[in-house]
Design an enzyme around this catalytic site. Structure first.
Site, PDB file in Angstrom:
ATOM      1  CG  ASN A  95      -2.102   0.935   1.062  1.00 57.14           C
ATOM      2  OD1 ASN A  95      -2.339   1.469  -0.020  1.00 57.14           O
ATOM      3  ND2 ASN A  95      -2.844   1.151   2.136  1.00 57.14           N
ATOM      4  CE  LYS A 431       0.858   2.616   3.798  1.00 55.80           C
ATOM      5  NZ  LYS A 431       1.704   3.516   3.088  1.00 55.80           N
TER       6      LYS A 431
END
Ligand SMILES: Nc1ncnc2c1ncn2[C@@H]1O[C@H](COP(=O)(O)OP(=O)(O)OP(=O)(O)O)[C@@H](O)[C@H]1O
Ligand SMILES: Nc1ccn([C@H]2C[C@H](O)[C@@H](COP(=O)(O)O)O2)c(=O)n1
Length: 679
Positions: A95, A431
């Protein structure tokens, strides 16, 4: 990192200390790509090690770039000099927008000039994040690009094998009002084909300009001086070529700094501390999110700093509500939304339409989760208004696979109502900041009574340690194996020639010496190993003779007294599972759940036998059975803190249970004792 379904954060009271931030995601992924495209070798220092940088690194390696890891935050990249040894590849980019957009542009241009075909894909959310404006800009140049799913969204195929001519004479037009990453992608890629001046024209008002400033500054570090005409026109001069600067130090992440700036502004200082110090990023940062400092000051934070450091104290309290255009700090602005919970009045954050196309629809997500805490929230298509709760609620925060939602809502644990906060899927912070919660807990304090403890007491070899470790893993809690402390006293006594046989222990002088030894035990627990005076004694303490010696010395009141505080200090955020004999009766009488674990003596002797044999230690079941019965008798009959169930302990006989069944039983009891909000 907490790779568990949820993390319960107890109510937090104060904060103080120093945090060192991980490297900036935006800088890390840009310099990785630039280093890979350059002539020469580049060493990158303080690089972020997270999901988003890992997908970029893997993609570059798949494309034939040689990357050598020199340390967790340091890599050496062998530049490809603008040519790919690989002509075909499939790249999975998770992502990571900072990988998807620039790689799309760079590969589209390289495939067009040298030939090649590359597919770029990500997780389902990445396939919902628009990239059409970049695709349109690249198609204007003549690059073949196919959207393999929905038009305008990844996955993409760039190139079709053979080279194609590029039309670089006319200015390349790209929209700037959806994501500045499209312009960044073109700026990073076009120097690869700049045999002539190449001009980019931005259509619409450019958002997130500070990110373009980072791009331009890094291009300059790698030898490409872009000529900027306002924020509408950018020219890459003919003959531009990437050259390695040799080494690059990545700044700490300014967006990640926002959580600790907010922490310093919200939390009273812990005793002995004077606020929060942030290292790795400072007032001279090239990152746009450093301007979060101005917004936090406007809300009341007292912030000082130098080039590479920030210091934050609580200033105005309660915080002041603000009305702010956040276009320049879109990521860090989410932290302002949580600070708004502690402000007097209504805070309005404007010009944040880009939130809608980030990891999730962040306006909708923030509104929903803020309301759970009791705030009144109004959403507009590009703005959010937050009025703090009059009554705070404990809440389960859904995190939408969005690291920033998880990180900023952790700050809600400072609520004045003393309510805990549950963060679902806490590992989404990987992330950009895999150790976020560990770092947070390292500088926060809670009232000891608010830190939950689960006690597991019982006789030897009943499986206490196994059960405690498994339960702690599922909840993200610390573990206290209290037996190991008594084993260490026995071992240290043996090393120092202090007798521990039954007769010697009746002498008050020996008992006193052992008490002093326990009080000054030079013990260190590190990465699952136990160190005594610098020696790794992890195996030595687990022998049966060490267990017997522990049982004998543990009957001495001076020894028990000396270990009392040491054991209580294990009660640390976010919680503790403690195993032993007197965890529930003496050490943590206020524990939220107490379990008394038993199994038949025969079953326990069998388990211990298997355990020893599997480690290559010879043993006879009959001897083990006799020893454990003797140990049980001694542990139960001593005067001080004998082995017995606490009055409020739940009995668990696991003779006929698997380990997983006992774990599930304890987790079910734990869940049943949690308040309503946790269900
Ligand atoms: N429910 C169970 N079913 C089968 N085996 C189990 C079960 N629980 C634990 N065991 C096994 O029993 C052995 C002893 O367990 P463990 O070392 O956790 O016991 P303990 O109570 O902590 O012992 P001690 O008090 O001596 O430290 C281990 O090999 C473990 O895998
Ligand atoms: N809370 C505790 C823990 C342990 N002991 C003593 C008694 C045990 O026989 C011995 C070794 O413990 P183990 O590692 O087997 O759990 O230590 C105690 O008195 N109180």
């Amino acid at each position: 990192m907490y790779a568990i379904p949820f993390l319960d954060i107890p109510p937090l009271r104060s904060a103080g200390g120093t945090v060192t931030l991980p490297g900036s995601k935006s800088i890390s992924n840009r310099v990785l790509l630039l280093a890979a495209l350059s002539d020469g070798e580049t060493t990158l220092h303080d690089l972020l090690d997270s999901d988003d940088t890992r997908v970029m690194l893997t993609a570059l390696q798949t494309l034939g770039c040689q990357v050598t890891r020199l340390g967790p935050q340091q890599v050496k990249v062998q530049g490809l000099g603008g040519r790919l040894p690989v002509r075909q590849a499939q790249l999975f980019l998770g992502n990571a927008g900072t990988a998807m957009r620039p790689l799309t542009a760079a590969l589209a241009l390289l495939a067009s000039t040298h030939g090649g075909v590359f597919e770029l894909s990500g997780i389902p959310r990445m396939h919902e994040r628009p990239i059409g404006d970049l695709v349109d800009a690249l198609r204007q140049l003549g690059c073949p690009i196919a959207c393999l799913g929905r038009e305008g969204y990844p996955p993409l195929r760039v190139g079709h094998g053979a080279p194609v001519p590029l039309q670089l004479q006319a200015p390349i037009r790209v929209r700037g009002d959806v994501s500045s990453q499209f312009l960044t992608a073109l700026l990073l890629a076009l120097p690869l084909v700049a045999q002539q001046d190449v001009t980019i024209e931005v259509v619409g008002e450019l958002i997130s300009k500070p990110y373009i400033e980072i791009t331009l500054a890094l291009l300059a570090r790698f030898g490409v001086a872009v000529i900027r005409d306002g924020w509408q026109r950018f020219t890459i001069p003919a003959g531009s070529r990437y050259r390695s600067p040799g080494g690059v130090h990545v700044e700490g992440d300014a967006s990640s700094a926002s959580y600790f700036i907010a922490l310093g502004a919200i939390a009273p200082a812990s005793p002995g501390h004077d606020g929060i110090t942030i290292q790795g990023v400072g007032l001279a940062s090239m990152q746009g999110d450093i301007r979060f400092v101005d917004a936090a000051r406007a809300m009341g934070a007292d912030i000082t700093g130098s080039a590479n450091q920030l210091h934050i104290r609580r200033g105005h309290w309660p915080l002041k509500a603000i009305d702010l255009d956040c276009n320049h700090i879109p990521d860090a602005a989410m932290t302002l939304a949580v600070m708004a919970l502690y402000a007097q009045g209504t805070t309005t954050l404007r010009n944040i339409a880009s939130w809608r196309v980030k990891e999730t629809d962040r306006i909708a997500a923030m509104a929903c989760e803020l309301r759970k805490l009791g705030a009144t929230v109004e959403e507009a298509h590009d703005a959010i208004r937050i009025t703090p709760p009059t009554h705070w609620h404990a809440a389960r925060i859904h995190t939408y696979d969005d690291h920033r939602v998880a990180m900023c809502f952790s700050l809600a644990a400072f609520n004045p109502a003393g309510q805990p906060v549950r963060i679902e899927d806490p590992k989404c912070v990987a992330k950009t900041f895999p150790d976020y919660f560990e770092t947070l807990f390292g500088v926060c304090q809670a009232a000891p009574a608010d830190i939950p403890v689960i006690c597991i007491d019982g006789p030897t070899a009943s499986g206490k340690g196994t059960l405690a470790t498994a339960v702690a893993e599922r909840l993200g809690y610390h573990v206290l194996d209290s037996g190991v402390l008594y084993r260490l006293v026995g071992l240290a006594a043996e090393r120092q020639g202090i007798p521990t046989d039954a007769a010697s222990l009746t002498q008050p002088a020996v008992a006193e010496r052992l008490g002093q030894l326990a009080a000054t035990l030079p013990v260190r627990f590190d990465a699952g190993r136990v160190w005594l005076d610098g020696e790794d004694v992890s195996d030595a303490v687990r022998t049966e003779s060490a267990g017997m010696a522990a049982s004998r010395v543990s009957a001495l009141p001076p020894v028990r007294q000396a270990l009392l505080d040491l054991q209580r200090r294990f009660r640390a955020l976010p919680g503790l599972v403690a195993d032993g004999r007197d965890m529930g009766t003496v050490i943590f009488p206020d524990a939220a759940l107490k379990v008394f674990l038993t199994a038949s003596a025969e079953q326990r002797a069998n388990r211990r036998h298997k355990q020893l044999i599997s480690k290559g230690i010879p043993a006879r079941i009959e001897d083990l059975l006799a020893d454990l019965k003797a140990r049980d008798a001694r542990d139960m009959s001593r005067q001080d803190a004998p082995l017995k169930p606490a009055e409020d302990a739940l009995p668990l006989d696991n003779s006929a249970q698997s380990i997983e069944e006992s774990v599930q039983q304890v987790l079910a009891w734990w869940q049943a004792r949690r308040p309503d909000w946790a269900h």
